[in-house]
Design a protein around this motif. Structure first.
Motif, short mmCIF file in Angstrom:
data_model
loop_
_atom_site.label_atom_id
_atom_site.label_comp_id
_atom_site.label_asym_id
_atom_site.label_seq_id
_atom_site.Cartn_x
_atom_site.Cartn_y
_atom_site.Cartn_z
N ARG A 51 -16.10 27.02 13.28
CA ARG A 51 -16.70 27.05 12.91
C ARG A 51 -17.79 27.16 14.27
O ARG A 51 -18.82 27.23 14.56
N ALA A 52 -16.79 27.74 15.13
CA ALA A 52 -17.14 28.47 16.22
C ALA A 52 -18.38 28.93 16.73
O ALA A 52 -18.25 29.30 18.12
N THR A 53 -18.28 29.99 15.56
CA THR A 53 -19.18 30.95 15.54
C THR A 53 -21.01 30.06 15.90
O THR A 53 -22.19 30.71 16.23
N ALA A 54 -20.77 29.05 15.73
CA ALA A 54 -22.28 28.55 15.81
C ALA A 54 -22.79 28.26 17.30
O ALA A 54 -21.62 28.39 18.34
N GLY A 55 -23.69 28.72 17.57
CA GLY A 55 -24.36 28.14 19.23
C GLY A 55 -23.68 27.39 20.18
O GLY A 55 -22.84 27.78 20.83
N LEU A 56 -23.84 26.18 18.53
CA LEU A 56 -23.36 24.77 19.92
C LEU A 56 -22.77 24.41 18.27
O LEU A 56 -22.88 24.10 17.70
N ILE A 57 -22.06 23.52 18.66
CA ILE A 57 -21.16 22.47 17.12
C ILE A 57 -22.00 21.24 17.61
O ILE A 57 -21.63 20.58 18.80
N LEU A 58 -22.45 20.36 17.23
CA LEU A 58 -22.41 19.05 17.42
C LEU A 58 -21.08 17.95 17.16
O LEU A 58 -21.30 18.20 15.74
N SER A 59 -20.60 17.12 17.38
CA SER A 59 -19.69 16.82 16.64
C SER A 59 -19.72 15.82 15.80
O SER A 59 -21.36 14.84 15.75
N GLU A 60 -19.54 15.11 14.96
CA GLU A 60 -19.19 14.01 13.87
C GLU A 60 -19.68 12.83 14.96
O GLU A 60 -19.70 13.18 16.19
N GLY A 61 -20.43 12.36 14.25
CA GLY A 61 -20.83 10.72 15.37
C GLY A 61 -19.24 9.74 15.47
O GLY A 61 -18.73 10.25 14.54
N THR A 62 -19.04 9.37 16.87
CA THR A 62 -17.80 9.10 17.37
C THR A 62 -18.45 7.80 17.87
O THR A 62 -18.91 7.18 18.40
N TRP A 63 -17.65 6.45 17.36
CA TRP A 63 -17.84 5.63 17.93
C TRP A 63 -17.39 5.08 19.30
O TRP A 63 -16.71 5.61 20.06
N VAL A 64 -18.63 4.25 19.95
CA VAL A 64 -18.49 4.46 21.78
C VAL A 64 -18.02 2.63 21.92
O VAL A 64 -17.59 2.81 23.27
N ASN A 65 -17.99 2.14 21.21
CA ASN A 65 -16.83 0.71 20.90
C ASN A 65 -16.39 0.61 20.00
O ASN A 65 -17.01 0.86 18.76
N GLY A 76 -13.27 7.48 17.24
CA GLY A 76 -13.73 6.84 18.16
C GLY A 76 -13.77 7.51 19.78
O GLY A 76 -12.76 8.68 19.61
N ILE A 77 -14.28 6.98 20.29
CA ILE A 77 -14.12 8.07 21.59
C ILE A 77 -13.85 7.21 23.25
O ILE A 77 -14.10 7.14 24.15
N TYR A 78 -12.70 5.80 23.02
CA TYR A 78 -12.87 5.00 23.49
C TYR A 78 -11.65 4.18 23.95
O TYR A 78 -11.76 2.98 24.84
N THR A 79 -11.26 4.76 23.14
CA THR A 79 -8.75 5.28 24.11
C THR A 79 -9.71 5.61 24.62
O THR A 79 -9.28 6.81 24.41
N GLN A 80 -8.15 5.71 25.11
CA GLN A 80 -6.74 7.16 26.06
C GLN A 80 -6.92 7.56 24.94
O GLN A 80 -6.93 9.40 24.36
N GLU A 81 -6.16 7.60 24.67
CA GLU A 81 -5.51 7.63 22.65
C GLU A 81 -6.52 9.07 21.84
O GLU A 81 -6.44 10.10 21.62
#
Ligand SMILES: Cc1cc2nc3c(=O)[nH]c(=O)nc-3n(C[C@H](O)[C@H](O)[C@H](O)COP(=O)(O)O)c2cc1C
Length: 371
Positions: A51-65, A76-81
């Motif tokens: 989908r990279a031909t969009a001017g900008l992609i907004l990721s799916e909602g991802t958890w902060v904790n 999520g986006i709260y662990t190193q993994e």
């Protein structure tokens, strides 16, 4: 409209980022992080790169904790993994010539103990929002959450900041704060779900305080022009008691006036999906986006139900500088090219929105373009 004069296809300068067109892919939860660590998977990298031909992609909602989790198999986006997993996504998008922001979210009272190791979900007040939570056993009704203490609110704000730093480390180009109906932020904004009597409840200023605390924290990590926020001020039916009320118009006027001072990438405004005539926000029924335009001096990204023609029209009228598309991106990975060549859009299969692995996820083909 012929190809040459489509404003949608014009390049757009978003601060120091050059968007190759004004088509934004809106966040789409697709629940493909099918592992206990909620780590982005290899098919996610392929899906976003398609989908990279969009001017900008907004990721799916991802958890902060972990407390923010309210839906199965959402990364999520709260662990190193998780950060390592997201790196494969951002690399794939960049290699395909795209740009991608991470959408940072917390579902608050929309969660369920089944998604939180049996813990009671947290919220501004101990009020059941009467919504549904997607648990491992399917949709379940929400329960009465636990009120966050002031210290916990401050910790949550810090979690947004850490998540924003994680997004930077993972190679994202910016972040969007997820504040559409159903999430923690609108639960603070609504007089139905927030009955606090401290600095986070009562007046419009107090109920919206958390937004500015989050933005102040996140802009310590990112330049403000790489930070956006998404609101849905008029969502009516999908999220229980959190609905537009008699203070919604004044509330958003206050928020947008204040946001004008932040020099954000954009404010992403979701339009009405239903008739507003019999609601407390009936005056928004006509010329919806220009109401927001009047109160906000920065860039507006418009969303909800846009077609190629209505998107080109709003850009021409000047009520928005960018337009986002959600559902159309599911079955049309090459949406920008389909608009360019005036090709019909494919329909998506709702059965595979939130499950199905590769099927209905990376299996939608590109169109064939004229020579
Ligand atoms: C399957 C699906 C998942 C969605 N997930 C999110 C999400 O994670 N975050 C968000 O802000 N909006 C989410 N949305 C809303 C879309 O971003 C968008 O606002 C909405 O679909 C309206 O745009 P459209 O009419 O172009 O589809 C989702 C919508 C769909 C259909």
């Amino acid at each position: 409209m012929n190809n040459i004069v489509q404003p949608l296809l014009e390049e757009y300068q978003l601060g120091d980022l050059t968007l190759k067109n004004r088509i934004v892919m809106a966040s789409l939860t697709r629940a493909r992080a099918t592992n206990s660590g909620l780590v982005p998977t290899a098919i996610m990298a392929e899906y976003y790169a398609q989908r990279a031909t969009a001017g900008l992609i907004l990721s799916e909602g991802t958890w902060v904790n972990p407390q923010s989790i309210g839906f199965i198999n959402v990364p999520g986006i709260y662990t190193q993994e998780q950060v390592e997993g997201w790196k494969t996504v951002t690399k794939a998008v960049h290699a395909s010539g795209g740009l991608i922001f991470s959408q940072l979210g917390h579902i608050g009272a929309g969660a369920h103990p089944d998604l939180q190791n049996g813990e009671i979900p947290v919220a501004p007040s101990a009020i059941n929002i009467e919504s549904q939570s997607f648990t491992p056993e399917g949709f379940k009704s929400t329960i009465t959450p636990r009120e966050l203490t002031v210290d916990e609110i401050k910790e949550t704000v810090q979690d947004y900041k850490t998540a924003a730093q994680n997004a930077k480390d993972a190679g994202f180009d910016g972040v969007e704060i997820h504040a559409i109906a159903g999430m923690l932020i609108p639960q603070f904004l609504s007089i139905a779900s927030n009955i606090r009597t401290d600095a986070y409840g009562g007046s419009i200023e107090n109920r919206s305080r958390i937004i500015f605390e989050i933005l102040d924290a996140v802009t310590e990590v990112w330049d403000s022009e790489r930070v956006a926020i998404k609101f849905s001020p008029v969502m009516l039916n999908s999220v229980g008691i959190v609905k537009p009320d008699v203070e919604t118009i004044a509330l958003f006027k206050y928020i947008l006036n204040k946001l004008s001072l932040y020099n954000l990438a954009f404010v992403h405004v979701v339009g009405p999906s239903e008739d507003l005539s019999d609601t407390p926000v009936r005056e928004l029924q006509e010329n919806y986006f220009s109401h927001f335009r009047k109160n906000y001096s920065g860039r507006i990204l418009a969303n909800l139900g846009f077609s190629k023609d209505s998107a080109n029209a709003i850009l021409e009228e000047g009520d928005a500088v960018l337009v986002s598309f959600g559902e159309p991106f599911i079955a049309n990975p090459d949406l920008a090219e389909r608009f360019r060549y005036n090709l019909p859009l494919s329909l998506s299969d709702r059965e595979t929105f939130y499950s199905g692995g590769e099927n209905g996820y990376i299996t939608y083909p590109k169109a064939t373009y004229p020579d």
